[in-house]
Design an enzyme around this catalytic site. Structure first.
Site, mmCIF file in Angstrom:
data_model
loop_
_atom_site.group_PDB
_atom_site.id
_atom_site.type_symbol
_atom_site.label_atom_id
_atom_site.label_comp_id
_atom_site.label_asym_id
_atom_site.label_seq_id
_atom_site.Cartn_x
_atom_site.Cartn_y
_atom_site.Cartn_z
ATOM 1 N N GLU A 126 0.842 -1.191 0.000
ATOM 2 C CA GLU A 126 0.000 0.000 0.000
ATOM 3 C C GLU A 126 0.883 1.249 0.000
ATOM 4 O OE1 GLU A 126 -3.205 0.032 2.775
ATOM 5 O OE2 GLU A 126 -3.714 -2.060 2.423
ATOM 6 N N HIS A 240 -8.316 10.247 3.952
ATOM 7 C CA HIS A 240 -7.944 9.245 2.949
ATOM 8 C C HIS A 240 -8.164 9.838 1.570
ATOM 9 C CE1 HIS A 240 -7.526 5.468 0.822
ATOM 10 N NE2 HIS A 240 -7.145 4.897 1.951
ATOM 11 N N ARG A 284 -0.258 9.340 2.439
ATOM 12 C CA ARG A 284 -1.664 9.719 2.316
ATOM 13 C C ARG A 284 -1.891 11.223 2.310
ATOM 14 N NH1 ARG A 284 -4.587 5.288 6.281
ATOM 15 N NH2 ARG A 284 -4.718 3.634 4.723
ATOM 16 N N HIS A 338 -10.652 10.077 7.712
ATOM 17 C CA HIS A 338 -10.376 8.648 7.823
ATOM 18 C C HIS A 338 -9.865 8.214 9.189
ATOM 19 C CE1 HIS A 338 -9.441 4.648 6.433
ATOM 20 N NE2 HIS A 338 -8.146 4.791 6.683
ATOM 21 N N ARG A 373 -0.380 8.784 9.404
ATOM 22 C CA ARG A 373 -0.295 7.335 9.598
ATOM 23 C C ARG A 373 0.063 6.601 8.316
ATOM 24 N NH1 ARG A 373 -3.714 2.967 9.099
ATOM 25 N NH2 ARG A 373 -5.618 4.175 8.727
#
Length: 512
Positions: A126, A240, A284, A338, A373
């Protein structure tokens, strides 16, 4: 859930449990399991009435492992955090990651993680990960972890799971937490515990567009803050980058981009290489701001899933797309609230600044995430800190003290009071505490939120109702975010301070 009560006893002054866990996501389940393994009697309270009321159930991508290279994972976590993650906390997470996953998810729960043709785990990659190291089940990993986990703890002889039960207040005396007052009786129901563990999840309900459940109102953070616990890093609200861009947003996992899906703007052009060397797999916060910019400049951003066997590899996401009338390979996306990287400040065992109060999962600030994160570390953090907190929380006797008695009078509360105030709160958060923050607008939003909280407090003091307490909690957390955003004047991670102000932007008023 079973009806048998095994973990508490009814007394004239309430109930008692060795360990009280508030919240039923992966962190709460892990804390309950670890405490029960140590011989404690555990009561787990949850507002949820079904698994998908918990944020864990909504998690898609997976759970990170080290895959034999812990130093690489540490580096990726710190890089994604914009260099702000606490190295000691990252060390705790990474050094305990594989053992926790193996013990609980593989051996105890026997989660059927996806495998390749050779029978080995099918690790995926990811955003901001330098290698493929994420265990997953399709793109619905949270659901496949939480449901068996809840069943397992519910069947444990030392754990009672009590659904549809909200904790309204912490019971405190002389700097120590003695339990909670729940909403099981109109005047409040005291539950005393040797240790109380908050695992109440996130804050998605504070925003109009979120990937969280509707009841993610920041309850644990608000209760802890009102009791005097230290709260840190509240400005770091992560958005997100790829949620469905229309009504009823849902998450489009970063695993899609990890396996080859690409972002395109309204001109059909790939654009992420212009914003970051990692392109579509940048951190992100970078991707979210880039998507927002391209939507504004070109009209839309789509996630092009044509490089994938989309229906076959991601059937759950594909079904959600079809439900919204999307049949092709082009899915409109927009940033969406998110995850909260801050929260109740805790140490490496989940201990807060208040004696006998622990916090784990998204409501806790461990320091692992810093200002941003890394993907697929939230389930891991909840699991690792939940186990460590539950193990540490045993050996303390409940000590009943005078509990606050709540009021059950009804001062002619308008039926839509809570809903209308929530709309006002979310509008303020969306417009002024979203992806970009202007200091003047944050200050004005703070004034709106203070007035709103004052109105809510007036009702909470005279009437016990779950929706009012949720609104109170949301207003407390919103103010904490606004305060932290105003105090941090530098852009870092997902806290982005706008350098230029749009003078045409309307200012919020008390009636917004």
């Amino acid at each position: 859930m079973t009806e048998t009560i095994t973990a508490t006893e009814t007394t004239t002054d309430g109930e008692r449990a060795d360990v009280l866990v508030v919240g039923s996501g992966i962190a709460g389940c892990a804390a309950a399991l670890a405490a029960a393994r140590e011989g404690a009697d555990v009561l787990l309270l949850t507002k949820a009435t079904k698994p998908d009321d918990a944020s864990t159930d909504w998690a898609q991508g997976g759970i990170s492992t080290t895959r034999g290279n812990p130093e690489s994972l540490k580096a990726d976590i710190i890089d994604a955090s914009d260099g702000t993650a606490d190295p000691a906390a990252v060390e705790t997470l990474v050094e305990n990651a594989d053992e926790a996953v193996e013990d609980v998810l593989v051996d105890t729960l026997e989660i059927d993680f996806d495998e390749g043709e050779d029978g080995a785990f099918d690790y995926t990659r990811e955003a901001a990960h330098s290698e493929s190291r994420i265990l997953h089940v399709d793109a619905a990993t949270g659901m496949h972890i939480l449901r068996p986990f809840l069943n397992h703890v519910d069947n444990h002889e030392r754990i009672e799971v009590r659904q549809d039960t909200a904790a309204l207040e912490l019971i405190t005396a002389e700097g120590r937490v003695h339990g909670v007052v729940s909403d099981e009786r109109p005047e409040g129901h005291p539950i005393y515990a040797g240790v109380t563990v908050l695992a109440t999840g996130g804050i998605g309900a504070l925003y109009g567009r979120s990937t969280n459940p509707d009841d993610a109102t920041g309850d644990g953070i608000a209760m802890a803050a009102l009791a005097g616990a230290d709260i840190e890093d509240m400005e770091y609200v992560q958005f997100h980058p790829t949620a469905y861009g229309g009504e009823n947003p849902f998450l489009l996992s970063e695993a899609l981009r990890g396996e080859g899906a690409v972002l395109r703007n309204g001109n059909g052009e790939r654009f992420m290489e212009d914003y970051h060397p990692q392109g579509d797999l940048a951190p992100r916060d970078v991707v979210a701001r880039a998507v927002d910019t391209e939507r504004e400049e070109t009209g839309e951003v789509i996630l092009d899933v044509s490089p994938l066997e989309f229906d076959a590899e991601y059937p759950g996401i594909a079904e959600k797309c079809r439900d919204r009338g999307i049949e092709g390979d082009r899915i409109p996306v927009a940033p969406c609230e998110h995850f909260l990287c801050g929260g109740i400040d805790v140490d490496d065992r989940g201990r807060t600044s208040l004696d006998r109060l622990y916090a784990v999962g998204e409501c806790a600030r461990t320091g692992v995430h810093g200002a941003n994160r890394l993907a697929s570390t939230s389930l891991l953090e909840g699991l690792v800190w939940g186990l460590r907190a539950g193990e540490d929380a045993t050996g303390f006797e409940p000590n009943p003290v005078e509990a606050p008695e709540l009021r059950d009078s009804d001062p002619a509360l308008p039926d839509r009071f809570a809903a209308e105030k929530f709309t006002r709160l979310t509008r303020t958060m969306d417009e002024y505490l979203g992806l970009e923050r202007d200091p003047d607008e944050v200050a004005r939003a703070s004034a709106v939120l203070r007035r709103l909280k004052g109105e809510v407090d007036a009702y909470v003091r005279t009437r016990t109702a779950r929706d009012l307490y949720e609104l109170r909690n949301a207003s407390v957390v919103a103010l904490l975010i606004a305060r932290a955003a105003s105090e941090n004047t530098e852009s870092v991670g997902c806290h982005y301070v706008a350098t230029e102000r749009d003078e045409s932007t309307a200012e919020p008023t008390a009636d917004d």
